[in-house]
Design an enzyme around this catalytic site. Structure first.
Site, PDB file in Angstrom:
ATOM      1  N   SER A  63       1.040  -1.257   0.013  1.00 45.45           N
ATOM      2  CA  SER A  63      -0.024   0.124   0.075  1.00 45.45           C
ATOM      3  C   SER A  63       0.610   1.231  -0.141  1.00 45.45           C
ATOM      4  O   SER A  63       0.316   2.319  -0.011  1.00 45.45           O
ATOM      5  CB  SER A  63      -0.740   0.021   1.239  1.00 45.45           C
ATOM      6  N   GLU A  78      -5.598   0.139  -7.426  1.00 46.04           N
ATOM      7  CA  GLU A  78      -4.548   0.989  -8.000  1.00 46.04           C
ATOM      8  C   GLU A  78      -3.631   0.221  -8.589  1.00 46.04           C
ATOM      9  O   GLU A  78      -2.872  -0.625  -8.210  1.00 46.04           O
ATOM     10  CB  GLU A  78      -3.982   1.587  -6.996  1.00 46.04           C
ATOM     11  N   HIS A  90      -2.456  -2.449  -6.229  1.00 46.23           N
ATOM     12  CA  HIS A  90      -2.709  -2.367  -4.901  1.00 46.23           C
ATOM     13  C   HIS A  90      -4.546  -2.338  -4.701  1.00 46.23           C
ATOM     14  O   HIS A  90      -5.201  -1.526  -5.230  1.00 46.23           O
ATOM     15  CB  HIS A  90      -2.453  -0.702  -4.500  1.00 46.23           C
ATOM     16  N   ASN A 146      -3.464   6.702  -0.731  1.00 47.45           N
ATOM     17  CA  ASN A 146      -3.029   6.525   0.676  1.00 47.45           C
ATOM     18  C   ASN A 146      -2.321   7.750   0.877  1.00 47.45           C
ATOM     19  O   ASN A 146      -1.994   8.153   2.053  1.00 47.45           O
ATOM     20  CB  ASN A 146      -2.142   5.327   0.989  1.00 47.45           C
TER      21      ASN A 146
END
Ligand code: CAA
Length: 698
Positions: A406, A439, A427, A477
Site C-alpha cells: 500500500s 490502483e 494495490h 494512501n
C-alpha cells in the site's frame, strides 16, 4: 452520416429504428428523428408505429453529454407528449436497457413488449436529477405509487419479468426486437386494441409522502435527488391534472439540474469510465492470464484470491505452513459462502472452485507456471525483496510479478529481480473481493503490456482500475495520510475525534477518519508512524503520540473491540471510548497547547483543503495522470460522497482561489504542513480549473 432514426414501412406499420451507437442515447438527432418519424407515419396513413433500437439496446436514456448545455428542440417531455398524443397506435419493443428518458419514451408509447433479458429503470437520481420527461407522472399511473417510488428513488434496474408483474411492460417475448415488436404490433392491430395514453389514466393512490421523503433523505446521506423525486411523485397523486403534475416535475427537475450535486454525479459517471482509457495503452495487448498466484492468505490475500476465483481465474495460494494455508482456505471458503448466500454464486460453482480452481501450496515451486503472481505479505521492504528475488528464480519468463503493497517503493522491489519490466504494483483495498478500487502502480521500468495486463485483470475482476505512479502511498494512501494528519492537528488544537467524524459524515462521507481507522485496525497507522519516525521526521512536522498509547494498550479498533470507539460484541457501530479524550488532553498539556473551539464548518474546510492540496501535488507530480483519476480513487476507495464528484471536482465547484487563500492563511500558523501545491497556484494564476485539465487530457 446514417440517420439516427431509420424509417421503414411494413404494411400498416411504420417502424422507427434508433441507430445511435453505443447505447441509443436520446440526443437531439434521435429526438428530431422520432418526431419526424411519427409525423411521417401519420401523414402516410400508417395504422401503427413501432419504436425499437438497433444494436445492443433500446434507448438507454437522455444523452448525458447534453446536460448543462443550451437545450435544443424538441425537448424530451414535449416529444413524449407528442408520441403519446399520436392518433396512431404506438408500440415499443424493448431489449437491452430502457433507462431514464428511454423508459420515459416507452411509457409515452401506448404498449410495451420486452425481451426476457431486458431491464428497465429510472436511474436519474444517480445523476443528481429526477426523471424529467414524465417518468414521475406516468410510472405511478401504470405501476402504482409504491412501486414507482421504489424504482425512482433507488434507480434500480428492474428485470423484464418483474416489470411485467408491475405493469410497466405488457408482454415478454423472446427473439429479435424488430420481429418481436412487429408480431406484437400486428396482434394488437388484429385484436382491435385502442390507443392507451398513460396520461389519461387515473391519478395514482396517496401514500404518506412526508414519511417517505424523510426516510429517503436519511438514506441518501445528504443526497437531494431521491428525496426531491418523492415530491415529484407526490405531485402525480395530488395535482388537479396530468399537465399540472408535469409542470411540477419540470420545476423540480430544473432545480436539480442547476445543483452542484448534479454536476458532481455526472462528473463521477464519466470519470469512472475515463480512468481505464490511457493513451499509452491504445493498441497494447495485455499478457494472457490463465492462472494466477497469490502469496499470503491473510485477509488481503484471501480477498484477492476470492475476487480472482469469482471471476473464473484459477488461483495457487502460497502460505508459509500447512496451518496457515488451512486458515487461508477457511477465509476464502467464508468469502465464497457469503457470495452463495447473496445469490452471486451457485452452489455447484462453489464446489467446483473449492474442488479444483483453488490450489494451496507451501513451496514456491507451485508458482512456476502461473501467469501473474500477487504478493500480499507483511508490509516490510526486506521481506518483499526476498519474496521477489525468489519469484525471479521460480516464475516462468513473461510472468507478471505484482506487489499489493500500500505504500512501499515498487522501483526498489523491482530492483530485487533481474526482470524489473515484469514488476508492477496492484494495490487492492480490503476486503478485496468487495471493494471496487484497484490502483495499478507503474514503476519506472514496468513494460506497457504489463500495465495493460493490470488493467485487464482489474476489468476481469470488475474493479474500477486507476493508474498510479510510485510514491509513498501512491494516489489514495498518500492523500489519506495528509488529510488524516490534518485531522490529527485539529485534535491537538482542540477538536475531538468524535466531532471530526460527525462533521465529515454530515458532509457525506460514509465514515469519519477515526471510525475508518478503527475498522482498518489502528496497528496499521501505528506501523506507518513508526516507519516514518525511523526514517526521520522533518523537524518542522508536528507529531503526536496519543494514538500510539491506544495501540500500546492493545486497542487496535474493531478487531479488539476498542479503539477510538468501543464496540459491543455483535454490533458494527461503536460508542466513543472514554479513554480517548484524557489521552488527548494529556498530549496537549505535554505540548503546551491550549485547546480552542472548532466549528464543524472549519473542520470540513481544513480537512478538504488538505485533501485537495495534496491531490493537486499528486497530479502535478504525475502520480495521477489527471484530476479525474484522483476523484475516482477517493470515490471508490475512501468513501468520498459520490454526489460531490470527488475532491477535485468539489474544489472546482467551491472555487480554487478561495481554497488557495485559506491554505495561504493557514500557512501562517504551520508553514510546513500548509505548503500550497504548485499546480493549485498555477491554476489559480491562470484562472483555470481541474476540470480544464481533464478536458485537455481527453
Ligand atoms: N448518454 C451519453 N452517453 C452514454 C449514456 C447516456 N445516457 N449512457 C452510456 N453512455 C456512453 C458511456 O459514456 C460509454 O461511452 P464511452 O464508450 O465513450 O466511454 C458508452 O456509452 C457505453 O457505456 P458503458 O461503458 O456504461 O456500457 P455498459 O454496457 O457497461 O452499460 C448502460 C450500458 C447500462 C446503458 C450504462 O451506460 C448506463 O447506465 N448508462 C446511463 C443510463 C442512464 O442513467 N440513463 C438515464 C439518463 S438521464 C435521463 O434520461 C434524464 C431524463 O429523464 C430526461
Amino acid at each position: 452520416m446514417p440517420e439516427a432514426i431509420e424509417y421503414e414501412r411494413i404494411g400498416d406499420i411504420a417502424v422507427l429504428a434508433a441507430n445511435n451507437p453505443p447505447v441509443n442515447a436520446l440526443g437531439v438527432d434521435v429526438r428530431r428523428g422520432l418526431l419526424a418519424g411519427i409525423e411521417r407515419a401519420e401523414a402516410e396513413g400508417a395504422r401503427a408505429v413501432l419504436i425499437y433500437g438497433k444494436g445492443r439496446t433500446y434507448f438507454a436514456g437522455a444523452d448525458i453529454r447534453e446536460f448543462g448545455k443550451p437545450p435544443q428542440d424538441p425537448w424530451l417531455p414535449e416529444l413524449c407528449a407528442r408520441i403519446e398524443a399520436s392518433p396512431l397506435l404506438v408500440v415499443s419493443s424493448i431489449h437491452g436497457t430502457a433507462l431514464g428518458g428511454g423508459l420515459e419514451v416507452a411509457l409515452a408509447t401506448h404498449y410495451r413488449v420486452a425481451l426476457p433479458s431486458a431491464r428497465v429503470g429510472l436511474p436519474e437520481v444517480h445523476l443528481g436529477i429526477l426523471p424529467g420527461a414524465g417518468g414521475t407522472q406516468r410510472l405511478p399511473r401504470v405501476a402504482g405509487t409504491e412501486a414507482a417510488l421504489d424504482m425512482i428513488t433507488t434507480g434500480r434496474h428492474v428485470r423484464a419479468d418483474e416489470a411485467l408483474v408491475l405493469g410497466v411492460i405488457d408482454e415478454v417475448a423472446d427473439g429479435d426486437p424488430h420481429e418481436v415488436g412487429l408480431n406484437y404490433t400486428r396482434e394488437l392491430l388484429e385484436s382491435g386494441a385502442s390507443r392507451r395514453p398513460v396520461s389519461e389514466m387515473p391519478a395514482p393512490e396517496q401514500v404518506n409522502f412526508d414519511a417517505v421523503y424523510d426516510e429517503v433523505l436519511r438514506k441518501g446521506r445528504g443526497q437531494i435527488s431521491p428525496a426531491t423525486a418523492v415530491r415529484a411523485v407526490q405531485a402525480a397523486c395530488e395535482s388537479e391534472s396530468f399537465d399540472a403534475g408535469m409542470k411540477r416535475e419540470r420545476e423540480l427537475f430544473m432545480d436539480l439540474m442547476a445543483s452542484d450535486q448534479r454536476k458532481g454525479l455526472i462528473h463521477a459517471f464519466f470519470a469512472e469510465r475515463a480512468v481505464g482509457k490511457l493513451p499509452e495503452l491504445q493498441g497494447v495487448e495485455p499478457r494472457m492470464l490463465h492462472q494466477i498466484g497469490v502469496i499470503g492468505g491473510g485477509t488481503m490475500g484471501a480477498g484477492i484470491a476470492t475476487a480472482a476465483l469469482l471471476s473464473g481465474l484459477p488461483v495457487v495460494l502460497l502460505e508459509m505452513s500447512p496451518e496457515a494455508a488451512h486458515a487461508a482456505k477457511g477465509r476464502i471458503e467464508a468469502n465464497l459462502s457469503g457470495a452463495v448466500k447473496r445469490g452471486k454464486l451457485s452452489q455447484a460453482r462453489y464446489a467446483e472452485i473449492m474442488g479444483s480452481d483453488l490450489k494451496l501450496a507451501t513451496g514456491y515451486g507451485a508458482l512456476s507456471n502461473v501467469d501473474l503472481v500477487i504478493e500480499a505479505v507483511f508490509e516490510d521492504m526486506d521481506i518483499k525483496k526476498q519474496v521477489f528475488a525468489k519469484l525471479d528464480e521460480i516464475c516462468k519468463p513473461g510472468a507478471v510479478l505484482a506487489s499489493n503493497t500500500s505504500y512501499l517503493d515498487i522501483n526498489e522491489i523491482a530492483a530485487a529481480t533481474k526482470r524489473p519490466e515484469d514488476v508492477i504494483g496492484l494495490h487492492f483495498f480490503s476486503p478485496a473481493h468487495v471493494m471496487k478500487l484497484l490502483e495499478v502502480v507503474v514503476a519506472d521500468k514496468t513494460a506497457p503490456n504489463v500495465v495493460a495486463t493490470g488493467f485487464a485483470l482489474g476489468h476481469r475482476l470488475k474493479k474500477v482500475t486507476v493508474r498510479a505512479g510510485v510514491c509513498d502511498g501512491f494516489i489514495g494512501n498518500r492523500i489519506l495520510s495528509t488529510y488524516r494528519t490534518c485531522a490529527d492537528h485539529m485534535i491537538l488544537d482542540g477538536a475531538s475525534p468524535f466531532q471530526i467524524d460527525k462533521a465529515l459524515t454530515d458532509f457525506g462521507f460514509a465514515m469519519g477518519p477515526f471510525a475508518v481507522a478503527d475498522l482498518a485496525g489502528l496497528d496499521i497507522g501505528w506501523a506507518v508512524r513508526k516507519r516514518k519516525r525511523a526514517e526521520g521526521l522533518d523537524p518542522r512536522a508536528r507529531d503526536s503520540s496519543y494514538a500510539d498509547k491506544l495501540c500500546e494498550a492493545g486497542h487496535f479498533g474493531q478487531k479488539t473491540g476498542k479503539g477510538y470507539y468501543v464496540y459491543e460484541a455483535g454490533k458494527r457501530g461503536g460508542v466513543p471510548n472514554p479513554e480517548v479524550l484524557p489521552l488527548i488532553e494529556a498530549e496537549r498539556a505535554e505540548q503546551g497547547i491550549s485547546p480552542r473551539e472548532f466549528s464543524d464548518e472549519e473542520i470540513v474546510r481544513r480537512y478538504m483543503a488538505a485533501m485537495v492540496n495534496e491531490a493537486a501535488k499528486v497530479v502535478g507530480e504525475g502520480i495521477a495522470r489527471r484530476p479525474l483519476d484522483v476523484d475516482v480513487t477517493l470515490l471508490y476507495g475512501y468513501g468520498f460522497p459520490r454526489y460531490r464528484g470527488g475532491p477535485l471536482k468539489w474544489a472546482d465547484l467551491q472555487g480554487l482561489p478561495g481554497l488557495l487563500d485559506d491554505i495561504r492563511k493557514w500557512a501562517a500558523e504551520d508553514a510546513y504542513f500548509w505548503q500550497p501545491a504548485p499546480l493549485l497556484e498555477q491554476l489559480v494564476a491562470e484562472g483555470r480549473t481541474f476540470d480544464d485539465l481533464n478536458k485537455e487530457a481527453s
